[in-house]
Design a protein around this motif. Structure first.
Motif, PDB file in Angstrom:
ATOM      1  N   GLY A 210       0.774  -1.232   0.000  1.00 22.61           N
ATOM      2  CA  GLY A 210       0.000   0.000   0.000  1.00 22.61           C
ATOM      3  C   GLY A 210       0.806   1.284   0.000  1.00 22.61           C
ATOM      4  O   GLY A 210       0.227   2.367  -0.004  1.00 22.61           O
TER       5      GLY A 210
ATOM      6  N   SER B  32      -2.684  -8.064   4.235  1.00 23.33           N
ATOM      7  CA  SER B  32      -2.965  -6.811   4.919  1.00 23.33           C
ATOM      8  C   SER B  32      -1.830  -5.815   4.742  1.00 23.33           C
ATOM      9  O   SER B  32      -0.654  -6.175   4.729  1.00 23.33           O
ATOM     10  CB  SER B  32      -3.164  -7.077   6.414  1.00 23.33           C
ATOM     11  N   GLU B  33      -2.193  -4.532   4.649  1.00 24.33           N
ATOM     12  CA  GLU B  33      -1.167  -3.492   4.591  1.00 24.33           C
ATOM     13  C   GLU B  33      -0.423  -3.370   5.920  1.00 24.33           C
ATOM     14  O   GLU B  33       0.612  -2.722   5.994  1.00 24.33           O
ATOM     15  CB  GLU B  33      -1.780  -2.147   4.190  1.00 24.33           C
ATOM     16  N   ASN B  34      -0.931  -4.009   6.968  1.00 25.44           N
ATOM     17  CA  ASN B  34      -0.262  -4.016   8.272  1.00 25.44           C
ATOM     18  C   ASN B  34       0.684  -5.203   8.430  1.00 25.44           C
ATOM     19  O   ASN B  34       1.263  -5.392   9.487  1.00 25.44           O
ATOM     20  CB  ASN B  34      -1.300  -4.024   9.396  1.00 25.44           C
TER      21      ASN B  34
ATOM     22  N   HIS C 134      -8.586  -2.528  -3.111  1.00 27.16           N
ATOM     23  CA  HIS C 134      -9.166  -3.051  -1.871  1.00 27.16           C
ATOM     24  C   HIS C 134      -8.630  -2.246  -0.691  1.00 27.16           C
ATOM     25  O   HIS C 134      -7.428  -2.011  -0.598  1.00 27.16           O
ATOM     26  CB  HIS C 134      -8.790  -4.522  -1.674  1.00 27.16           C
ATOM     27  N   SER C 135      -9.496  -1.836   0.214  1.00 22.82           N
ATOM     28  CA  SER C 135      -9.024  -1.075   1.370  1.00 22.82           C
ATOM     29  C   SER C 135      -8.356  -2.026   2.369  1.00 22.82           C
ATOM     30  O   SER C 135      -8.806  -3.144   2.573  1.00 22.82           O
ATOM     31  CB  SER C 135     -10.174  -0.317   2.032  1.00 22.82           C
ATOM     32  N   GLY C 136      -7.248  -1.585   2.915  1.00 21.43           N
ATOM     33  CA  GLY C 136      -6.566  -2.332   3.958  1.00 21.43           C
ATOM     34  C   GLY C 136      -5.550  -3.346   3.495  1.00 21.43           C
ATOM     35  O   GLY C 136      -4.920  -4.004   4.314  1.00 21.43           O
ATOM     36  N   GLY C 137      -5.346  -3.487   2.191  1.00 26.99           N
ATOM     37  CA  GLY C 137      -4.366  -4.461   1.714  1.00 26.99           C
ATOM     38  C   GLY C 137      -4.546  -4.754   0.242  1.00 26.99           C
ATOM     39  O   GLY C 137      -5.105  -3.949  -0.497  1.00 26.99           O
ATOM     40  N   THR C 138      -4.087  -5.928  -0.178  1.00 29.31           N
ATOM     41  CA  THR C 138      -4.156  -6.294  -1.586  1.00 29.31           C
ATOM     42  C   THR C 138      -4.394  -7.791  -1.748  1.00 29.31           C
ATOM     43  O   THR C 138      -4.017  -8.576  -0.880  1.00 29.31           O
ATOM     44  CB  THR C 138      -2.864  -5.880  -2.324  1.00 29.31           C
TER      45      THR C 138
END
Length: 87
Positions: free
Chosen positions: A24, A64-66, A47-51
């Motif tokens: 992200g 997840s982007e985290n 996609h929100s929050g990742g890919t």
């Protein structure tokens, strides 16, 4: 025409990236990122929050982007001998 980093590639390369930045990352000023497909373009998605990522076993997973950057790098390295747990 000069490519990213001031060199001219021998042939066009599409959909290729190295894992240098977290999922992200959208800062186009970081080294190796370029709007025309630099070698370090991060994994991004609508996609929100990742890919969504296609893995070599044919499965698709939402990452997840985290996600820890080292875990992502290990996931993308096929021959390091490391076993990954849940991610």
């Amino acid at each position: 025409m000069l490519g990213p980093g001031g060199f001219t590639p021998a042939f066009p390369v599409f959909n290729l990236t190295t894992v240098r930045y977290p999922i992200g990352t959208k800062d186009g000023g970081l080294p190796g990122i370029h709007t025309d497909g630099g070698p370090n373009n991060p994994l991004i998605s609508a996609h929100s929050g990742g890919t969504q990522c296609l893995l070599t076993d044919g499965s698709v997973r939402f990452l997840s982007e985290n996600m820890n950057l080292e875990t992502l790098k290990n996931l993308c390295t096929r021959n390091d001998g490391k076993v990954l747990g849940e991610y």
